[in-house]
Design a protein around this motif. Sequence first.
Motif, PDB file in Angstrom:
ATOM      1  N   ALA A  72       0.644  -3.405   7.015  1.00 17.49           N
ATOM      2  CA  ALA A  72      -0.727  -3.758   6.595  1.00 17.49           C
ATOM      3  C   ALA A  72      -1.715  -2.889   7.363  1.00 17.49           C
ATOM      4  CB  ALA A  72      -0.983  -5.222   6.919  1.00 17.49           C
ATOM      5  N   PRO A  73      -2.922  -2.678   6.834  1.00 21.10           N
ATOM      6  CA  PRO A  73      -3.952  -2.021   7.649  1.00 21.10           C
ATOM      7  C   PRO A  73      -4.240  -2.878   8.886  1.00 21.10           C
ATOM      8  CG  PRO A  73      -4.661  -2.251   5.343  1.00 21.10           C
ATOM      9  CD  PRO A  73      -3.406  -3.033   5.486  1.00 21.10           C
ATOM     10  N   ARG A  96      -5.472  10.958   5.224  1.00 23.87           N
ATOM     11  CA  ARG A  96      -6.776  10.354   4.907  1.00 23.87           C
ATOM     12  C   ARG A  96      -7.758  10.590   6.039  1.00 23.87           C
ATOM     13  NH1 ARG A  96      -3.696   5.808   3.292  1.00 23.87           N
ATOM     14  NH2 ARG A  96      -2.810   6.115   5.352  1.00 23.87           N
ATOM     15  N   THR A 115       2.047  -0.117  11.501  1.00 26.07           N
ATOM     16  CA  THR A 115       0.588   0.005  11.406  1.00 26.07           C
ATOM     17  C   THR A 115       0.066   0.830  12.575  1.00 26.07           C
ATOM     18  OG1 THR A 115       0.481  -2.107  10.276  1.00 26.07           O
ATOM     19  CG2 THR A 115      -1.543  -1.383  11.371  1.00 26.07           C
ATOM     20  N   GLY A 134       3.728   0.869   2.985  1.00 26.49           N
ATOM     21  CA  GLY A 134       4.690  -0.207   2.734  1.00 26.49           C
ATOM     22  C   GLY A 134       5.607   0.166   1.576  1.00 26.49           C
ATOM     23  N   ASN A 147      -5.243   9.430  15.249  1.00 24.44           N
ATOM     24  CA  ASN A 147      -6.103   9.445  14.055  1.00 24.44           C
ATOM     25  C   ASN A 147      -7.526   9.904  14.382  1.00 24.44           C
ATOM     26  OD1 ASN A 147      -4.190   8.651  12.170  1.00 24.44           O
ATOM     27  ND2 ASN A 147      -4.535   6.468  12.509  1.00 24.44           N
ATOM     28  N   SER A 157       4.744  11.119   9.472  1.00 22.74           N
ATOM     29  CA  SER A 157       5.366  10.637   8.238  1.00 22.74           C
ATOM     30  C   SER A 157       4.315  10.261   7.207  1.00 22.74           C
ATOM     31  CB  SER A 157       6.226   9.410   8.561  1.00 22.74           C
ATOM     32  OG  SER A 157       5.523   8.516   9.414  1.00 22.74           O
ATOM     33  N   HIS A 158       3.993  11.188   6.329  1.00 20.69           N
ATOM     34  CA  HIS A 158       3.078  10.870   5.232  1.00 20.69           C
ATOM     35  C   HIS A 158       3.861  10.216   4.097  1.00 20.69           C
ATOM     36  CE1 HIS A 158      -0.549  12.581   6.764  1.00 20.69           C
ATOM     37  NE2 HIS A 158       0.025  13.726   7.012  1.00 20.69           N
ATOM     38  N   GLU A 182      -4.569 -11.631   9.559  1.00 20.68           N
ATOM     39  CA  GLU A 182      -4.561 -12.489   8.364  1.00 20.68           C
ATOM     40  C   GLU A 182      -3.171 -12.534   7.715  1.00 20.68           C
ATOM     41  OE1 GLU A 182      -7.601 -11.297   5.548  1.00 20.68           O
ATOM     42  OE2 GLU A 182      -6.545 -12.386   3.952  1.00 20.68           O
ATOM     43  N   MET A 186      -8.535   4.233   0.162  1.00 20.41           N
ATOM     44  CA  MET A 186      -7.386   3.855   1.004  1.00 20.41           C
ATOM     45  C   MET A 186      -7.894   3.740   2.428  1.00 20.41           C
ATOM     46  SD  MET A 186      -4.196   6.151  -0.160  1.00 20.41           S
ATOM     47  CE  MET A 186      -3.942   6.631  -1.841  1.00 20.41           C
ATOM     48  N   GLU A 228       3.359  10.225   1.049  1.00 20.39           N
ATOM     49  CA  GLU A 228       3.493  11.119  -0.117  1.00 20.39           C
ATOM     50  C   GLU A 228       4.734  12.004  -0.004  1.00 20.39           C
ATOM     51  OE1 GLU A 228       0.892  10.670   1.790  1.00 20.39           O
ATOM     52  OE2 GLU A 228      -0.865  10.232   0.573  1.00 20.39           O
ATOM     53  N   TRP A 250       6.099  -7.650  -0.770  1.00 22.06           N
ATOM     54  CA  TRP A 250       5.053  -8.630  -1.086  1.00 22.06           C
ATOM     55  C   TRP A 250       3.714  -7.925  -1.261  1.00 22.06           C
ATOM     56  CZ3 TRP A 250       0.631  -9.813   1.952  1.00 22.06           C
ATOM     57  CH2 TRP A 250      -0.150 -10.862   1.440  1.00 22.06           C
ATOM     58  N   GLY A 307       0.860  -1.192   0.000  1.00 18.92           N
ATOM     59  CA  GLY A 307       0.000   0.000   0.000  1.00 18.92           C
ATOM     60  C   GLY A 307       0.890   1.234   0.000  1.00 18.92           C
TER      61      GLY A 307
HETATM   62  N1  LIG Z   1       0.045   6.166   4.197  1.00 21.67           N
HETATM   63  C1  LIG Z   1       0.778   6.776   5.130  1.00 21.67           C
HETATM   64  O1  LIG Z   1       1.268   7.877   4.931  1.00 21.67           O
HETATM   65  C2  LIG Z   1       0.996   6.103   6.445  1.00 21.67           C
HETATM   66  C3  LIG Z   1       1.986   6.603   7.286  1.00 21.67           C
HETATM   67  C4  LIG Z   1       2.204   6.004   8.527  1.00 21.67           C
HETATM   68  C5  LIG Z   1       1.452   4.900   8.894  1.00 21.67           C
HETATM   69  N2  LIG Z   1       0.505   4.424   8.056  1.00 21.67           N
HETATM   70  C6  LIG Z   1      -0.231   3.242   8.507  1.00 21.67           C
HETATM   71  O2  LIG Z   1       0.118   2.136   7.687  1.00 21.67           O
HETATM   72  C7  LIG Z   1      -0.964   1.201   7.621  1.00 21.67           C
HETATM   73  C8  LIG Z   1      -1.252   0.910   6.145  1.00 21.67           C
HETATM   74  O3  LIG Z   1      -1.687   2.119   5.574  1.00 21.67           O
HETATM   75  P1  LIG Z   1      -1.491   2.490   4.049  1.00 21.67           P
HETATM   76  O4  LIG Z   1      -1.527   3.966   4.002  1.00 21.67           O
HETATM   77  O5  LIG Z   1      -0.347   1.800   3.435  1.00 21.67           O
HETATM   78  O6  LIG Z   1      -2.859   1.914   3.455  1.00 21.67           O
HETATM   79  P2  LIG Z   1      -3.293   1.843   1.925  1.00 21.67           P
HETATM   80  O7  LIG Z   1      -4.766   1.943   1.904  1.00 21.67           O
HETATM   81  O8  LIG Z   1      -2.500   2.798   1.121  1.00 21.67           O
HETATM   82  O9  LIG Z   1      -2.839   0.362   1.489  1.00 21.67           O
HETATM   83  C9  LIG Z   1      -3.334  -0.771   2.128  1.00 21.67           C
HETATM   84  C10 LIG Z   1      -2.707  -1.987   1.459  1.00 21.67           C
HETATM   85  O10 LIG Z   1      -3.067  -3.148   2.207  1.00 21.67           O
HETATM   86  C11 LIG Z   1      -3.397  -4.185   1.308  1.00 21.67           C
HETATM   87  N3  LIG Z   1      -4.282  -5.116   1.995  1.00 21.67           N
HETATM   88  C12 LIG Z   1      -5.462  -4.847   2.583  1.00 21.67           C
HETATM   89  N4  LIG Z   1      -5.973  -5.975   3.129  1.00 21.67           N
HETATM   90  C13 LIG Z   1      -5.070  -6.966   2.888  1.00 21.67           C
HETATM   91  C14 LIG Z   1      -5.020  -8.358   3.182  1.00 21.67           C
HETATM   92  N5  LIG Z   1      -6.009  -8.939   3.861  1.00 21.67           N
HETATM   93  N6  LIG Z   1      -3.946  -9.065   2.769  1.00 21.67           N
HETATM   94  C15 LIG Z   1      -2.941  -8.475   2.091  1.00 21.67           C
HETATM   95  N7  LIG Z   1      -2.931  -7.161   1.763  1.00 21.67           N
HETATM   96  C16 LIG Z   1      -3.982  -6.424   2.171  1.00 21.67           C
HETATM   97  C17 LIG Z   1      -4.083  -3.448   0.158  1.00 21.67           C
HETATM   98  O11 LIG Z   1      -4.113  -4.259  -0.998  1.00 21.67           O
HETATM   99  C18 LIG Z   1      -3.162  -2.235   0.033  1.00 21.67           C
HETATM  100  O12 LIG Z   1      -2.049  -2.552  -0.762  1.00 21.67           O
HETATM  101  C19 LIG Z   1      -2.132   1.892   8.362  1.00 21.67           C
HETATM  102  O13 LIG Z   1      -2.215   1.385   9.659  1.00 21.67           O
HETATM  103  C20 LIG Z   1      -1.733   3.366   8.381  1.00 21.67           C
HETATM  104  O14 LIG Z   1      -2.272   4.056   9.497  1.00 21.67           O
HETATM  105  C21 LIG Z   1       0.261   4.983   6.844  1.00 21.67           C
END
Ligand SMILES: NC(=O)c1ccc[n+]([C@@H]2O[C@H](COP(=O)([O-])OP(=O)(O)OC[C@H]3O[C@@H](n4cnc5c(N)ncnc54)[C@H](O)[C@@H]3O)[C@@H](O)[C@H]2O)c1
Length: 346
Positions: free
Chosen positions: A80-81, A256, A106, A14, A193, A139-140, A87, A279, A142, A31, A11
């Motif tokens: 992962a979320p 978000r 996460t 990652g 959040n 840390s965004h 899972e 997202m 983007e 992965w 995502g």
């Molecule tokens: N985006 C950011 O800037 C940021 C920064 C810091 C922390 N986070 C945290 O990181 C975590 C993930 O956020 P994100 O922004 O990457 O989310 P995202 O919505 O951008 O991506 C989520 C990813 O998880 C995958 N996914 C969902 N369910 C799945 C499953 N069951 N098995 C395998 N893959 C699965 C999706 O396919 C997608 O690739 C969250 O807890 C978020 O709070 C995000």
Amino acid sequence: MSDKVAVLVAGSWGTALANVLAANELDVHIWSRSPEQVLEINEQHTNSRYLPGMALSSHLKATADMKEAVTGAAAVLIAAPSSAMREVCRQLKTCIEEDSIVIHATKGFETESLKRMSTVISEEISRNESSIVVLSGPSHAEEVIRQCPTTVVVASGDQKAAETAQDLFMNAYFRVYTNRDMIGVELAGALKNIIALGAGMSDGLGFGDNAKAALLTRGLAEISRIGVEMGANPLTFAGLAGVGDLVVTATSKHSRNWRAGFMLGEGKPLDEVLSSMGMVVEGIRTTKAAYAFSEKFGVQMPIANQLYHVLFEQRDPRNAVEALMGRNPKTEMETMPLQTWEQWHT
Ligand SMILES: NC(=O)c1ccc[n+]([C@@H]2O[C@H](COP(=O)([O-])OP(=O)(O)OC[C@H]3O[C@@H](n4cnc5c(N)ncnc54)[C@H](O)[C@@H]3O)[C@@H](O)[C@H]2O)c1
Ligand SMILES: O=P(O)(O)OC[C@H](O)CO
């Protein structure tokens, strides 16, 4: 130590973190469950759904086979979320090396059990919880992908594991601090959040900077209060994972959570807001968890509770604001968490 690192999942977060590791000349294998995304990362060096318009390191390798990503890896980073953590870890258990360090990034809870992510991971992969490292802070994705200066914190009960994580990620644009308070760092990263959703809602309602400052300050007081009750060091909430991440999430249009709150404040229904995001918006599930924590620990969380009524009981956001503003008069100090922490630790 091998220079191979595995990253689960692809995502926004990652992918951005995998790119930091690849910039540090590590052998990074990300992965994804999506074969199309794997092909795009390997052939075009982009992840257009989650980080549109951004070029990834050509050294980053993607695979849809978790075993291939994880075999021989010195460290496994899970981004992962929260809803998918258990899972993903069930699959990881079948292929993780005994000596690889596990880091997670996460920000959320398992809402059914109210467990922190490190607890969920340790249960699934049969590791001691204190050996797991959490990476958090303002840390965004983007901005990290654009190599904008960013500071984060890595926390673990195992200082050596935290230092290894620090070494893996640290570079000229990504500065990493260690912290021993894993509980506090996990709680702060997840709970902010909720306040970011509230700040977005305040902006969507057309309120001003006074309201935003009030939400951030009083929000920090309530997330620190519950955090301390759950075993966190109150000073962690004054650090990067606390006030740092609260500020960035509650004031940035990248967020978000802020964006979802803004649309809710404009009067859009929750299901429409969520389907337009595409997202994960962790603050929604976390508000449910905080409502339960507040009851379970007998700690007042007025902002989280009002957000719960707005999100899950169709309360009008304006009525929620009236309820917050009309609470009984208090002294400021009686609402601060330090008293509780001192009672426990002196
Ligand atoms: N985006 C950011 O800037 C940021 C920064 C810091 C922390 N986070 C945290 O990181 C975590 C993930 O956020 P994100 O922004 O990457 O989310 P995202 O919505 O951008 O991506 C989520 C990813 O998880 C995958 N996914 C969902 N369910 C799945 C499953 N069951 N098995 C395998 N893959 C699965 C999706 O396919 C997608 O690739 C969250 O807890 C978020 O709070 C995000
Ligand atoms: O986009 P958000 O609201 O999920 O926030 C992302 C990060 O947690 C910011 O540090």
